[in-house]
Write a protein that holds these residues in place. Structure first.
Motif, PDB file in Angstrom:
ATOM      1  N   THR A 227      -0.346   4.279  -2.197  1.00 15.38           N
ATOM      2  CA  THR A 227      -1.623   4.804  -1.703  1.00 15.38           C
ATOM      3  C   THR A 227      -1.401   5.601  -0.420  1.00 15.38           C
ATOM      4  O   THR A 227      -1.942   6.697  -0.256  1.00 15.38           O
ATOM      5  N   ASN A 228      -0.622   5.043   0.487  1.00  9.22           N
ATOM      6  CA  ASN A 228      -0.375   5.698   1.775  1.00  9.22           C
ATOM      7  C   ASN A 228       0.427   6.991   1.631  1.00  9.22           C
ATOM      8  O   ASN A 228       0.140   7.974   2.312  1.00  9.22           O
TER       9      ASN A 228
ATOM     10  N   SER B  79       3.340  -0.348   8.788  1.00 16.48           N
ATOM     11  CA  SER B  79       2.046   0.240   8.435  1.00 16.48           C
ATOM     12  C   SER B  79       2.109   0.957   7.094  1.00 16.48           C
ATOM     13  O   SER B  79       1.174   0.882   6.301  1.00 16.48           O
ATOM     14  N   LEU B  80       3.201   1.642   6.848  1.00 15.05           N
ATOM     15  CA  LEU B  80       3.383   2.369   5.599  1.00 15.05           C
ATOM     16  C   LEU B  80       3.281   1.432   4.391  1.00 15.05           C
ATOM     17  O   LEU B  80       2.716   1.793   3.359  1.00 15.05           O
TER      18      LEU B  80
ATOM     19  N   TYR C 180      -1.973   9.608   0.338  1.00 19.35           N
ATOM     20  CA  TYR C 180      -2.933   9.960   1.390  1.00 19.35           C
ATOM     21  C   TYR C 180      -2.281  10.808   2.488  1.00 19.35           C
ATOM     22  O   TYR C 180      -2.799  11.856   2.865  1.00 19.35           O
ATOM     23  N   LEU C 181      -1.130  10.386   2.978  1.00 15.50           N
ATOM     24  CA  LEU C 181      -0.470  11.085   4.076  1.00 15.50           C
ATOM     25  C   LEU C 181       0.037  12.470   3.655  1.00 15.50           C
ATOM     26  O   LEU C 181      -0.041  13.426   4.424  1.00 15.50           O
TER      27      LEU C 181
ATOM     28  N   TYR D  10       0.804  -1.224   0.000  1.00 21.34           N
ATOM     29  CA  TYR D  10       0.000   0.000   0.000  1.00 21.34           C
ATOM     30  C   TYR D  10       0.836   1.272   0.000  1.00 21.34           C
ATOM     31  O   TYR D  10       0.302   2.356   0.208  1.00 21.34           O
TER      32      TYR D  10
ATOM     33  N   ASP E 250      -3.636  -0.136   4.570  1.00 21.07           N
ATOM     34  CA  ASP E 250      -4.255   0.998   3.875  1.00 21.07           C
ATOM     35  C   ASP E 250      -4.638   2.010   4.945  1.00 21.07           C
ATOM     36  O   ASP E 250      -5.679   1.893   5.583  1.00 21.07           O
ATOM     37  N   LEU E 251      -3.784   2.979   5.164  1.00 21.07           N
ATOM     38  CA  LEU E 251      -3.984   3.949   6.231  1.00 21.07           C
ATOM     39  C   LEU E 251      -5.187   4.850   5.986  1.00 21.07           C
ATOM     40  O   LEU E 251      -5.821   5.310   6.923  1.00 21.07           O
ATOM     41  N   SER E 252      -5.525   5.070   4.735  1.00 21.16           N
ATOM     42  CA  SER E 252      -6.687   5.911   4.440  1.00 21.16           C
ATOM     43  C   SER E 252      -7.975   5.205   4.846  1.00 21.16           C
ATOM     44  O   SER E 252      -8.912   5.839   5.317  1.00 21.16           O
TER      45      SER E 252
END
Length: 95
Positions: free
Chosen positions: A6-7, A62-63, A10-11, A3, A67-69
């Motif tokens: 994506t991350n 986590s990165l 988002y971040l 991810y 999917d942090l979003s």
């Protein structure tokens, strides 16, 4: 699943930063280097992952793996529910 692109997108947006600002913050040659990470054309090396992790205050694990979003949406929804419950409880309290 990976991810990271994506991350990173988002971040970065969550912090209100441009590609150029991110490249500067990470010591990259130019905004195209960071943009390539977000597009999945290039991947950061270990040192870059550590810098990103520190900068965004998330674990490298986590990165890459989460999917942090998606988690953020769940957290906001949970907070909204708790606030609503609190509002209902406080309405029933008489001075």
């Amino acid at each position: 699943m990976n991810y990271i692109k994506t991350n990173l997108n988002y971040l970065r947006i969550k912090k209100g930063l441009s590609h150029e600002q991110m490249a500067k913050a990470l010591g990259l040659a130019g905004k195209s280097a960071y943009f390539a990470y977000e597009k999945g054309v290039a991947s950061p090396k270990i040192e870059g992952l550590l810098k990103l992790s520190d900068f965004f205050e998330v674990s490298v694990d986590s990165l890459i793996k989460k999917d942090l979003s998606a988690g953020q949406v769940g957290w906001e929804e949970e907070l909204r529910r708790r606030i609503e419950k609190l509002e209902i409880k406080t309405k029933n309290i008489k001075p």
